[in-house]
Scaffold this active site. Sequence first.
Site, PDB file in Angstrom:
ATOM      1  N   TYR A 103      86.570   7.913  17.659  1.00 61.13           N
ATOM      2  CA  TYR A 103      85.735   9.033  17.220  1.00 61.13           C
ATOM      3  C   TYR A 103      84.892   8.540  16.049  1.00 61.13           C
ATOM      4  CZ  TYR A 103      84.582  13.747  15.551  1.00 61.13           C
ATOM      5  OH  TYR A 103      83.931  14.884  15.132  1.00 61.13           O
ATOM      6  N   ASP A 146      83.671   9.193  21.528  1.00 56.99           N
ATOM      7  CA  ASP A 146      82.447   9.788  20.997  1.00 56.99           C
ATOM      8  C   ASP A 146      81.831   8.790  20.032  1.00 56.99           C
ATOM      9  OD1 ASP A 146      80.478  11.198  19.734  1.00 56.99           O
ATOM     10  OD2 ASP A 146      81.761  12.860  19.088  1.00 56.99           O
ATOM     11  N   HIS A 247      81.924  18.946  24.261  1.00 57.33           N
ATOM     12  CA  HIS A 247      81.775  17.677  24.983  1.00 57.33           C
ATOM     13  C   HIS A 247      82.341  17.821  26.401  1.00 57.33           C
ATOM     14  CE1 HIS A 247      80.901  14.918  21.512  1.00 57.33           C
ATOM     15  NE2 HIS A 247      81.439  15.914  20.851  1.00 57.33           N
TER      16      HIS A 247
END
Length: 256
Positions: A103, A146, A247
Site C-alpha cells: 500500500y 495499490d 477499489h
Amino acid sequence: MNSIRARHDRIGAWLDRSDVDVLAIQELKCKDEQFPEDLFTSRGYEVSFHGLNQWNGVAIASRVGLEDPEIGFTDIPSFGEEPVVEARALSATCGGVRVYSLYVPNGRELDHPHYTYKLEWYRALTADISAQLSETPDKKLVLCGDFNVAPLDEDVWDMAEFDGLTHVSEPERDAFNSLLGAGLTEVTRQFTPGPGVYTFWDYQRLAFPKKKGMRIDFELASPSLAEKATGAEIDREERKGKGASDHAPVIVDYEV
DNA sequence: ATGACTACCCGAGGTAGA
C-alpha cells in the site's frame, strides 16, 4: 479494498465467487487483534496480516501455502512527527512465489512531506527488489497492491483535472518506472488495455457512474513469473452496490 | 429527479483517502 471489518460479508462472498488461490489486501483499517481471521481460515486459506491502527494495514491470504511472512522491506521509510514505520508492506511465500501486498503512501499534495515520503518509499522498495533479483534472477516474485500512481495519461479520466495533483506527477511516474526497472513486468495492462479502464473510483461526485476513475492498482512480476501470466481482470462489478470499496479487485491468472 | 463519500476514531467532528 478498504476497511476489512466493514466489508466482511462482501469479501467472503467475493472469495467464494472468485475462487482465487492467493489474495493480497490493502487498507485493512484495523489492528491485528481486530482482524477477522475466520473469514479466511473457514474457507481453507492461511492468512498473514499486519495492522497497527485505523490507518493502512496489509494482508495476504493463500490456499497454496503461506511461508516466511515478513513485515516491511529493507530500509522501509518511516513517517510522522514521531516517525513510525506504517503498516504498508507484507510479503510471504505462497506456492513458491514471493508475494508482496503493498500500500504505497498517497502523497497527499506535491509540496507535502507525505509526497517526499512516497518517493523515498518507492526508492527503498526498488533497491530491495533490485537486490533480490540481482542475486537470484529467476526468483518468482510479485508485487501486488495499490501503487498510488497513474503511470499513463490514459490511467485517469481527464489529465486536465489532475494538473498540480499527485499520482500523475513526473517524479511519481519516474519512481514507478524505476521499480519496473528493477526487473519487473506489470502484467495486468496487456490483458486489460485502456483507455477508460480503471481500478479505483472516488466515492465523491458520483465518480463511478460518471466513469471518472483511475488505474492505480497493479501487479508487478519478476521475469520467471511474468511469462506465466495467462490473463487478468479488473472486477468492476465489485465496485457496484451498497457498501462497495472504492477499489475494484484486480485478478491475474498464472499457469504454473 | 434528487442530492451529490466513506470509514475510522469515539460518541463530535477531525483525519485520511486520491
